[in-house]
Design an enzyme around this catalytic site. Structure first.
Site, PDB file in Angstrom:
ATOM      1  N   ALA A  30      -8.941  18.989 -24.415  1.00 62.34           N
ATOM      2  CA  ALA A  30      -9.731  19.431 -23.268  1.00 62.34           C
ATOM      3  C   ALA A  30     -11.142  19.807 -23.708  1.00 62.34           C
ATOM      4  O   ALA A  30     -12.141  19.445 -23.065  1.00 62.34           O
ATOM      5  CB  ALA A  30      -9.052  20.608 -22.580  1.00 62.34           C
ATOM      6  N   TYR A  31     -11.225  20.512 -24.817  1.00 58.46           N
ATOM      7  CA  TYR A  31     -12.528  20.905 -25.352  1.00 58.46           C
ATOM      8  C   TYR A  31     -13.366  19.669 -25.678  1.00 58.46           C
ATOM      9  O   TYR A  31     -14.535  19.556 -25.278  1.00 58.46           O
ATOM     10  CB  TYR A  31     -12.330  21.763 -26.601  1.00 58.46           C
TER      11      TYR A  31
END
Length: 285
Positions: free
Chosen positions: A188-189
């Site tokens: 996600a990052y």
């Protein structure tokens, strides 16, 4: 990576907490011929790590700096250190995921110093490393809200402030080397940071004709509090990343801040739309 895992950031109310003791008078740091002499700089995520290092460096290089983050105690400590060293700085507490809070923080820079010339969008959040199917929807949404939406909100407010005051200027977004390839532990990052790269390029194309440059830096392994927390939770992570880095070491936050300072300065006057790896050569392998 510029930011490692850490506790998920919480929400804040819309109203920014403002440092009312700002010293807006000239000081040795604003009159000497530094890299950012005479400029007003806005820095997000400035309470610690790369953001704090950038705020200190920008002030040493002659800028008047407004620091923004969620943590007032950390902001106050960094601001006091800058002032003690002869620089000009103030702080405002804001929630990067909240548009009204971000706009109020950028407006505060103009209120204090009369203009905005440059901005470093450094603030970000992450969740503990895990395969993407083990990240909760709530955590995924929060990472997107801070890292992606927050960058969009900040750039939009900064462009408006630069256009209305200084006329021309520069913005640097803090991305990550983890945005340049697959990032299984931090999917996600990495995805939000890759989206920040796209926003950076789009903004550079859009605002270049006005004389507003927009670039990004993509740090490699950097010894921030968040990276140290990751290494504490998973011993050996930093050593593993260093083994994949030609310089065989992690960066100090000040080394990353130096790249941002150059891109914001007039010495990078023909650089826009770039995503600059600052990774010890990790991308070369």
């Amino acid at each position: 990576m510029s930011s490692g895992p850490g506790p998920r950031l919480g929400a804040m109310d819309n109203a920014p907490h403002i440092d009312h003791s700002a010293d807006t008078t000239s000081s040795p740091a604003t009159t000497t011929g530094g890299l950012l002499a005479g400029k007003v700089a806005f820095v997000t995520g400035a309470g610690r790590g790369i953001g704090a290092a950038a705020a200190r460096l920008f002030a040493r290089e002659g800028a008047r700096v407004l620091l923004a983050a969620r943590t007032e105690d950390e902001l106050k400590a960094v601001t006091e250190k800058i002032r003690a060293a002869g620089g000009t700085a103030a702080y405002t507490v804001c929630d990067l995921a909240d548009g009204a809070s971000v706009r109020a923080a950028v407006d505060r820079a103009v209120e204090l110093y009369g203009r905005l010339d440059v901005a470093f969008n450094n603030a970000a959040t992450s969740v503990p490393p895990a395969p993407m199917d083990q990240v909760s929807e709530e955590d995924f949404d929060h990472v997107c809200a801070v890292n992606l939406k927050g960058s969009w909100l900040a750039m939009s407010a900064e462009v408006a402030a630069i256009r209305a005051t200084a006329g021309t200027g520069a913005i640097v977004n803090n991305s990550s080397v983890g945005s340049l390839r697959g990032n299984p532990p931090l999917a996600a990052y990495g995805a939000t940071k890759r989206a920040v790269n796209s926003l950076t390029e789009s903004a550079a194309a859009t605002y270049g004709p006005e004389g507003i440059r927009v670039n990004a830096i993509a740090p490699g392994t950097t010894l921030t509090e968040m990276m140290r927390a990751w290494d504490d939770a998973s011993p050996g992570v930093v050593d593993h990343l260093n083994a994949r880095t030609p310089l065989r070491r992690a960066a100090d936050p000040d080394e990353i801040a130096q790249a941002a300072a150059w891109l914001l300065s007039d010495r990078a006057s023909y650089v826009t739309g770039a995503v600059l790896p600052v990774d010890g050569g990790m991308q070369a392998i």
